[in-house]
Design a protein around this motif. Structure first.
Motif, short mmCIF file in Angstrom:
data_model
loop_
_atom_site.label_atom_id
_atom_site.label_comp_id
_atom_site.label_asym_id
_atom_site.label_seq_id
_atom_site.Cartn_x
_atom_site.Cartn_y
_atom_site.Cartn_z
N TRP A 115 0.82 -1.21 0.00
CA TRP A 115 0.00 0.00 0.00
C TRP A 115 0.86 1.26 0.00
O TRP A 115 0.83 2.08 0.90
CB TRP A 115 -1.04 0.04 1.12
CG TRP A 115 -2.11 0.99 0.69
CD1 TRP A 115 -2.30 2.26 1.16
CD2 TRP A 115 -3.04 0.80 -0.35
NE1 TRP A 115 -3.32 2.86 0.46
CE2 TRP A 115 -3.80 1.99 -0.48
CE3 TRP A 115 -3.33 -0.25 -1.22
CZ2 TRP A 115 -4.81 2.15 -1.41
CZ3 TRP A 115 -4.33 -0.09 -2.14
CH2 TRP A 115 -5.06 1.10 -2.22
N GLN A 116 1.62 1.40 -1.08
CA GLN A 116 2.41 2.59 -1.33
C GLN A 116 1.59 3.45 -2.29
O GLN A 116 1.80 3.43 -3.49
CB GLN A 116 3.77 2.21 -1.89
CG GLN A 116 4.61 1.43 -0.89
CD GLN A 116 5.89 0.91 -1.49
OE1 GLN A 116 5.92 -0.19 -2.03
NE2 GLN A 116 6.95 1.70 -1.39
N GLY A 162 -3.00 -6.52 4.84
CA GLY A 162 -2.88 -7.93 5.17
C GLY A 162 -3.17 -8.87 4.02
O GLY A 162 -3.32 -10.07 4.21
N VAL A 163 -3.22 -8.33 2.80
CA VAL A 163 -3.50 -9.14 1.60
C VAL A 163 -2.28 -9.10 0.69
O VAL A 163 -1.63 -8.06 0.54
CB VAL A 163 -4.75 -8.61 0.86
CG1 VAL A 163 -4.94 -9.32 -0.47
CG2 VAL A 163 -5.98 -8.75 1.73
N ILE A 166 -4.59 -13.34 -1.42
CA ILE A 166 -4.47 -14.20 -0.25
C ILE A 166 -4.36 -13.33 0.99
O ILE A 166 -3.47 -12.47 1.07
CB ILE A 166 -3.26 -15.13 -0.39
CG1 ILE A 166 -3.45 -16.03 -1.62
CG2 ILE A 166 -3.06 -15.95 0.89
CD1 ILE A 166 -2.30 -16.91 -1.95
N ARG A 167 -5.30 -13.53 1.93
CA ARG A 167 -5.23 -12.80 3.19
C ARG A 167 -4.21 -13.52 4.06
O ARG A 167 -4.34 -14.70 4.33
CB ARG A 167 -6.58 -12.75 3.89
CG ARG A 167 -6.43 -12.06 5.25
CD ARG A 167 -7.67 -11.41 5.78
NE ARG A 167 -8.26 -10.38 4.96
CZ ARG A 167 -7.79 -9.12 4.85
NH1 ARG A 167 -6.70 -8.76 5.47
NH2 ARG A 167 -8.43 -8.25 4.10
N GLN A 201 -4.12 -6.14 12.12
CA GLN A 201 -2.79 -6.58 12.55
C GLN A 201 -1.76 -6.54 11.43
O GLN A 201 -0.63 -7.00 11.61
CB GLN A 201 -2.88 -7.99 13.14
CG GLN A 201 -3.78 -8.04 14.36
CD GLN A 201 -3.91 -9.45 14.90
OE1 GLN A 201 -2.93 -10.19 14.97
NE2 GLN A 201 -5.12 -9.83 15.26
N ALA A 202 -2.14 -6.02 10.28
CA ALA A 202 -1.25 -6.03 9.12
C ALA A 202 -0.01 -5.18 9.32
O ALA A 202 1.03 -5.46 8.72
CB ALA A 202 -2.01 -5.56 7.88
#
Length: 169
Positions: free
Chosen positions: A37-38, A78-79, A105-106, A112-113
């Motif tokens: 997530w940039q 978290g994915v 894929i989680r 908690q990521a």
């Protein structure tokens, strides 16, 4: 212009090995930007006239794409994305079209990521039976080159989506 996910029986023009490699590498790097997530770098990977066709909506131009990404962000934490079976074809003009399957894929609950970044060498264990395949789709990315020779996504189409919404947490 619509990107058609149906692959032509015969390529309309030959794609040299270097161009094919660059296109595949670029598509994979864009998906890493999603994984980490940039958001600024991610938005920069799209052309100014980008169109994104997604089951959650269509965006045209970077301003609409930025709004779409902001709304999409929460489910991405978290994915991890796994891309396979890339096919590279010539597109309109000098553009390249890359079609591939994507599996989401989680690997951690969204809440908690952050630990994936702060403690990357720890083995994570969760009550939620993770990792878990949460989504499958077919993606078609139409890529264009900038004047400086860099790739940008001009049109992204996400279709044939199948999800396990129970794991969108």
């Amino acid at each position: 212009m619509s990107t058609n996910a149906m692959l032509p029986a015969q390529p309309t023009r030959r794609i040299d090995a270097d161009t094919r490699f660059e296109a595949l590498d670029f598509v994979n790097r864009v998906n890493f930007l999603f994984d980490r997530w940039q958001s600024e770098e991610l938005l920069a990977a799209f052309s100014d006239d980008v169109i994104v066709d997604h089951p959650l909506g269509r965006s045209a131009g970077k301003e609409e794409l930025a709004a779409f990404l902001k709304a999409y962000e929460p489910i991405t934490h978290g994915v991890r994305r796994h891309n396979c079976n890339h096919v590279v074809d010539a597109g309109p003009g000098d553009d390249i079209v890359v079609t591939y399957y994507i599996l989401l894929i989680r690997i951690a609950p969204s809440s908690q990521a952050g630990k994936l970044k702060t403690a990357p060498m720890e083995i994570m264990e969760y009550e939620e039976h993770l990792p878990k395949l949460i989504s499958y789709a077919m993606v078609t990315d139409r890529l264009t080159r900038t004047e400086t020779g860099d790739w940008r996504v001009r049109h992204k189409r996400v279709e044939n989506v199948s999800e396990d919404k129970a794991f969108h947490f």
